[in-house]
Design a protein around this motif. Structure first.
Motif, mmCIF file in Angstrom:
data_model
loop_
_atom_site.group_PDB
_atom_site.id
_atom_site.type_symbol
_atom_site.label_atom_id
_atom_site.label_comp_id
_atom_site.label_asym_id
_atom_site.label_seq_id
_atom_site.Cartn_x
_atom_site.Cartn_y
_atom_site.Cartn_z
ATOM 1 N N GLU A 143 0.839 -1.198 0.000
ATOM 2 C CA GLU A 143 0.000 0.000 0.000
ATOM 3 C C GLU A 143 0.874 1.248 0.000
ATOM 4 O O GLU A 143 0.595 2.230 -0.677
ATOM 5 N N ALA A 144 1.981 1.186 0.761
ATOM 6 C CA ALA A 144 2.894 2.334 0.842
ATOM 7 C C ALA A 144 3.556 2.589 -0.509
ATOM 8 O O ALA A 144 3.743 3.737 -0.915
ATOM 9 N N ASP A 145 3.889 1.496 -1.221
ATOM 10 C CA ASP A 145 4.477 1.644 -2.561
ATOM 11 C C ASP A 145 3.527 2.422 -3.458
ATOM 12 O O ASP A 145 3.922 3.336 -4.180
ATOM 13 N N ILE A 146 2.263 2.002 -3.407
ATOM 14 C CA ILE A 146 1.290 2.625 -4.303
ATOM 15 C C ILE A 146 1.124 4.099 -3.967
ATOM 16 O O ILE A 146 1.058 4.957 -4.856
ATOM 17 N N GLU A 147 1.144 4.390 -2.675
ATOM 18 C CA GLU A 147 1.045 5.794 -2.293
ATOM 19 C C GLU A 147 2.277 6.560 -2.772
ATOM 20 O O GLU A 147 2.171 7.675 -3.274
ATOM 21 N N ALA A 148 3.454 5.936 -2.634
ATOM 22 C CA ALA A 148 4.694 6.599 -3.054
ATOM 23 C C ALA A 148 4.707 6.855 -4.558
ATOM 24 O O ALA A 148 5.179 7.894 -5.023
ATOM 25 N N ILE A 149 4.161 5.907 -5.316
ATOM 26 C CA ILE A 149 4.067 6.106 -6.769
ATOM 27 C C ILE A 149 3.240 7.352 -7.050
ATOM 28 O O ILE A 149 3.607 8.194 -7.868
ATOM 29 N N GLY A 150 2.127 7.485 -6.318
ATOM 30 C CA GLY A 150 1.271 8.656 -6.493
ATOM 31 C C GLY A 150 2.024 9.945 -6.202
ATOM 32 O O GLY A 150 1.942 10.913 -6.951
ATOM 33 N N VAL A 151 2.806 9.936 -5.134
ATOM 34 C CA VAL A 151 3.555 11.136 -4.754
ATOM 35 C C VAL A 151 4.581 11.484 -5.830
ATOM 36 O O VAL A 151 4.719 12.633 -6.247
ATOM 37 N N GLU A 152 5.289 10.452 -6.321
ATOM 38 C CA GLU A 152 6.312 10.721 -7.344
ATOM 39 C C GLU A 152 5.694 11.245 -8.632
ATOM 40 O O GLU A 152 6.233 12.135 -9.283
ATOM 41 N N LEU A 153 4.534 10.684 -9.002
ATOM 42 C CA LEU A 153 3.891 11.143 -10.229
ATOM 43 C C LEU A 153 3.380 12.577 -10.064
ATOM 44 O O LEU A 153 3.481 13.395 -10.982
ATOM 45 N N ASP A 154 2.858 12.886 -8.885
ATOM 46 C CA ASP A 154 2.427 14.268 -8.636
ATOM 47 C C ASP A 154 3.592 15.229 -8.799
ATOM 48 O O ASP A 154 3.436 16.330 -9.324
ATOM 49 N N ALA A 155 4.781 14.801 -8.339
ATOM 50 C CA ALA A 155 5.952 15.673 -8.427
ATOM 51 C C ALA A 155 6.357 15.893 -9.885
ATOM 52 O O ALA A 155 6.719 17.000 -10.284
ATOM 53 N N ILE A 156 6.265 14.830 -10.692
ATOM 54 C CA ILE A 156 6.594 14.969 -12.118
ATOM 55 C C ILE A 156 5.635 15.965 -12.762
ATOM 56 O O ILE A 156 6.026 16.866 -13.501
ATOM 57 N N ARG A 157 4.355 15.813 -12.433
ATOM 58 C CA ARG A 157 3.339 16.704 -12.990
ATOM 59 C C ARG A 157 3.630 18.155 -12.594
ATOM 60 O O ARG A 157 3.608 19.063 -13.424
#
Ligand SMILES: Cc1cc2nc3c(=O)[nH]c(=O)nc-3n(C[C@H](O)[C@H](O)[C@H](O)COP(=O)(O)OP(=O)(O)OC[C@H]3O[C@@H](n4cnc5c(N)ncnc54)[C@H](O)[C@@H]3O)c2cc1C
Ligand code: FES
Lengths: 376, 422
Positions: free
Chosen positions: B21-35
């Protein structure tokens, strides 16, 4: 008679019909675009196009002010000195609209000019003064504004502060055009008696000071310049001493809200007439905010201090706008339900469905005061 | 456990079983940063890009249509038709699709804004925006929710029960490709469901249908009447009509191919309706990552595909200006690698082939194609014939035999295949 009139009327009628038909064919051939979309590629300043202009020259005036000379589109209808134009210019790719006073009378070459002073953190003013290049296309509206001279008075007092000189210089240049041989004296300005009280932080920061001094030297105006660094900040009540015959003059003033408010209080007390132009609205303490909902269902959070126009634009909603300070009505949209608060005086406008009916409100000076639903 | 982990992609394997679950949340955070990094320096050069492109497209369209006024002359026909086809593709893909996504709304230019743009396509922009931006992009690859997945006429997943009707789906798909703009208009209207539910008297439906018909009439008047008539003086009426028809079909085939490549190739996951209940932002991102496929290729390919060749990036960031997808793609791909996810990208031809292969495979009963060899072809055909012509009971029995056969073949063949599927 009738025989000569009728055929030509019929011909004109036929001509009109032919034009209509040609237009319909052109529209059918360009759908879903319109013929103008293609014509704009080749002639953006043509008659019939949306009003645009091309920046032709940019001259620095002071370290942080510049004059921009613009060739307006063919449909430019002219202006009266003292009026302003609204300009839509792309800054960092984003279309921004601002108002600028026209700093010339109508010119023989058909061009118009504005003079912009860069304000700290100002998006548009800094772009125009420091970045804009000749050749840029800008969007325009026709000239607007009531800050113009009437012919019924020939004893005038202008009170200007900082960039507030801009509409006044437009009037003065129109009254007293300066040529290589000095200042022209035209019949239309023969009987005028003009005093200009100009306030600025310092002499070098004073836009158009050389023009004012030249007019003063030519004896067509009396210039009373007050520089904060030399004379200290002007107390507006001193104006009675600076201009002893104040009461016999009509006063035109343009400058920051503080100066205008003080002058208005002064003139009010003395029972004198005052015509003002304001570049920026003064604001009262903000109230509670709310939400703003648009016709497509989008809902945005809006605090009580931010104009609805700014809230919507920062969420990429396409909004009409103009002066952004509550004078041009370029930003009104229908409020179907809810309440807004006027940031200038705190006045609340509310719309209750079935009671008040839909009201059109200015989004540039109103903030949400509760949940608002717009038909836009 | 998040919902996407509990009930992941349909099918036998779970491509994200290894993610916490933490991985999936981290993916979201990283993608938000790219955006955010793109938003931070979005500016004048991006605006110049779309304006230049629009001007180029208009010059090209105008030039091609002028050349076609002389289309009786064969080189003029070829040149004009090529130009017009490219102009229509640019209009629909890199310009229209992306403006209607609101990718350029930030410019506050009323002429280049999702609320005012209209495109050279049978479906009115407003209706497409609803079905595409709201439905497809929200419910990407969720079977039964995402109309783009098979456009409601195709079997898109093994889990969907096979029916003899599906044998025709390669043909339906080809016809849909040729008439793609009308197909889109029909499913933007939800025509199939409306007819099935006998709701075609519904006033809202009638109003929308009226808009579609008006749009189609205007488009057809331009392409098949006004332009040919203007070519009449040079005797080019019919050639110009044919040129317009050709350009429309080329545009339809091209956009259909690109869009099929986006979600249809082998390796792209589909999801069950239940899998998206209670989905978090991270889950949504992961679904977009696994539910999309890219096309690798030249700058020209990216342009002509409307940068839907960066379908993965587009689905992650549907409102970022399309000219930026190429720049974020390496960062997105690195993220896939970091979290051991499959970044599905192939060149155009293999990707189109892969998508069509899936259409054909799913037109047949599960495992039929995989278990068919030249040797057993006659018996396999017999099975297929029986399944296509006899009742559901026969179908079920035959299907069970096919599944068993597939399992036996898999066990018999090299263990590499087993580990590849694991
Ligand atoms: C009728 C009219 C005529 C005008 N004529 C002129 C003119 O001839 N020459 C000219 O330079 N400007 C003129 N203005 C002001 C002009 O329209 C802009 O408001 C000004 O250039 C600032 O815009 P900006 O985008 O740079 O600042 P913004 O980015 O809008 O604002 C940035 C910051 O500056 C502050 N600010 C905004 N306006 C001013 C201001 N006028 N003075 C000080 N701080 C400000 C804001 O509160 C904000 O904190 C006129 C305005 C009106 C309404
Ligand atoms: S923008 Fe001028 S009144 Fe609001």
């Amino acid at each position: 008679m009738t025989t000569t009139v009728e055929p030509s009327a019929a011909a004109a009628h036929r001509g009109g019909r032919l034009r209509d038909r040609a237009m319909r064919v052109a529209e059918a051939a360009t759908t879903p675009l319109v013929p103008a979309d293609f014509l704009d590629l080749f002639a953006p300043l043509r008659s019939g196009a949306e009003l645009r202009g091309r920046i032709e020259e940019i001259h620095p005036e002071t370290a942080d002010a510049a004059t921009v000379v613009i060739r307006p589109g063919a449909d430019w209808a002219g202006h009266v000195p003292g009026q302003y134009v609204r300009i839509g210019i792309d800054v960092d790719g984003v279309r921004q609209w601002r108002a600028y006073s026209l700093t010339h009378g109508p010119r023989a070459d058909g061009r118009i000019s504005i003079t912009v002073k860069a304000v700290p953190d100002g998006v548009v003013s800094n772009h125009i003064v420091h970045q804009a290049r000749p050749g840029t296309l800008v969007h325009l509206t026709q000239a607007e504004g009531e800050f113009v001279l009437a012919t019924d008075h020939d004893r005038l007092l202008f009170v200007t502060a900082g960039s507030g000189i801009t509409p006044v210089i437009g009037m003065l240049r129109n009254l007293f055009p300066s040529t290589d041989d000095g200042v022209l004296r035209l019949p239309r300005s023969a009987g005028l008696d003009i005093v200009v009280v100009h306030v600025a932080p310092s002499h070098p920061h004073s836009i158009f000071i050389r023009d004012l001094e030249a007019l003063d030297a030519a004896g067509v105006i009396t210039l009373i310049a007050r520089y904060d660094d030399e004379h200290g900040v002007l107390d507006i009540n001193d104006i009675d001493h600076l201009v002893p015959d104040l009461a016999s003059r009509r006063t035109f003033a343009c400058g920051p809200a503080g100066l205008l408010d003080a002058l208005a209080a002064h003139h009010d007390a003395a029972g004198l007439e005052l015509v003002v132009e304001q570049f920026r609205a003064s604001r009262v303490e903000p109230g509670e905010g709310g939400t703003v909902t648009f016709a497509d269902g989008r809902t945005l959070e809006a605090d009580g201090a931010t104009p609805i126009l700014d809230v919507a634009e920062s969420a990429d909603v396409l909004m009409p706008s103009g002066c952004r300070m509550g004078i041009c009505m370029g930003c009104v949209i229908p409020l179907k339900e809810g309440a807004v608060r006027d940031l200038r005086n705190g006045a609340i406008t509310s719309v209750v469905p079935g009671e008040t009916g839909v009201l059109k409100v200015q989004t540039c000076i109103n903030a949400a005061a509760g949940d608002c639903h717009f038909d836009h | 456990m998040t919902t996407i982990q509990k009930k992941p992609a349909t099918g036998e394997r779970n491509p994200i079983a290894h993610l916490t679950e933490a991985d999936i949340e981290a993916i979201g955070v990283e993608l938000d940063a790219i955006r955010q990094s793109v938003l931070d320096d979005r500016g004048a050069s991006d605006a110049a890009y779309i304006r230049r492109l629009i001007a180029t497209q208009r010059h090209l369209e105008l030039g091609s249509r002028v050349v076609l006024l002389f289309s009786a002359f064969p080189p003029a026909w070829v040149l004009g038709t090529t130009g017009l086809s490219i102009a229509k593709i640019l209009d629909n893909m890199e310009i229209g699709h992306n403006i209607l996504h609101g990718q350029w709304d930030w410019m506050r230019d009323p002429k280049i804004h999702s609320s005012t743009w209209e495109w050279d396509n049978a479906t009115p922009a407003a209706q497409w925006k609803h079905s595409h931006n709201e439905v497809h992009h929200t419910y990407t690859n969720v079977v039964g929710k995402d109309n783009d997945l098979g456009y409601g006429i195709m079997r898109v997943d093994e889990e969907q029960r096979w029916h003899p009707f599906h044998l025709g789906q390669p043909l339906w798909n080809f016809i849909n490709a040729c008439l793609f703009e009308y197909g889109i208009a029909a499913y933007d209207l939800d025509l199939g469901a409306t007819i099935k539910k006998k709701q075609h008297q519904d006033p809202a439906f009638r109003a929308q249908a009226g808009q579609v018909l008006r749009k189609i009439r205007k488009q057809a008047t331009k392409d098949y009447l006004v332009h040919p008539l203007l070519s009449l003086p040079t005797g080019s009426f019919l050639p110009t009509l044919a040129a317009n028809a050709t350009a429309n079909v080329v545009r339809n085939l091209w956009s259909h191919s690109i869009i099929m490549c986006g979600h249809f190739p082998e390796g792209v996951e589909t999801f069950e309706k239940r899998s998206i209940e209670g989905e978090t932002k991270g889950d949504w991102y992961v679904r977009q990552m696994l539910g999309s496929a890219n096309i690798s290729g030249s700058k020209f390919l990216h342009l002509m595909s409307g940068n839907l060749s960066h379908q993965i990036e587009h689905h992650l960031f549907p409102d970022l200006p399309s000219n930026r997808y190429a720049e974020v793609a390496p960062k997105v791909q690195a993220l896939f690698e970091k979290y051991d996810l499959a970044y599905c990208a192939r060149p155009l031809v293999p990707q189109v082939y892969s998508a069509w292969h899936k259409v054909v495979r799913l037109s047949l009963p599960n495992d039929w194609l995989a278990t068919t060899t030249p040797k057993n072809l006659p018996s396999q055909l017999k099975t297929l014939y029986a399944m296509a012509t006899k009742g559901p009971k026969v179908r079920r029995a035959a299907q069970a035999r096919l599944t068993q056969l597939a399992r036996r073949q898999a066990a018999a063949s090299a263990p590499t295949e087993v580990s590849a599927a694991a």
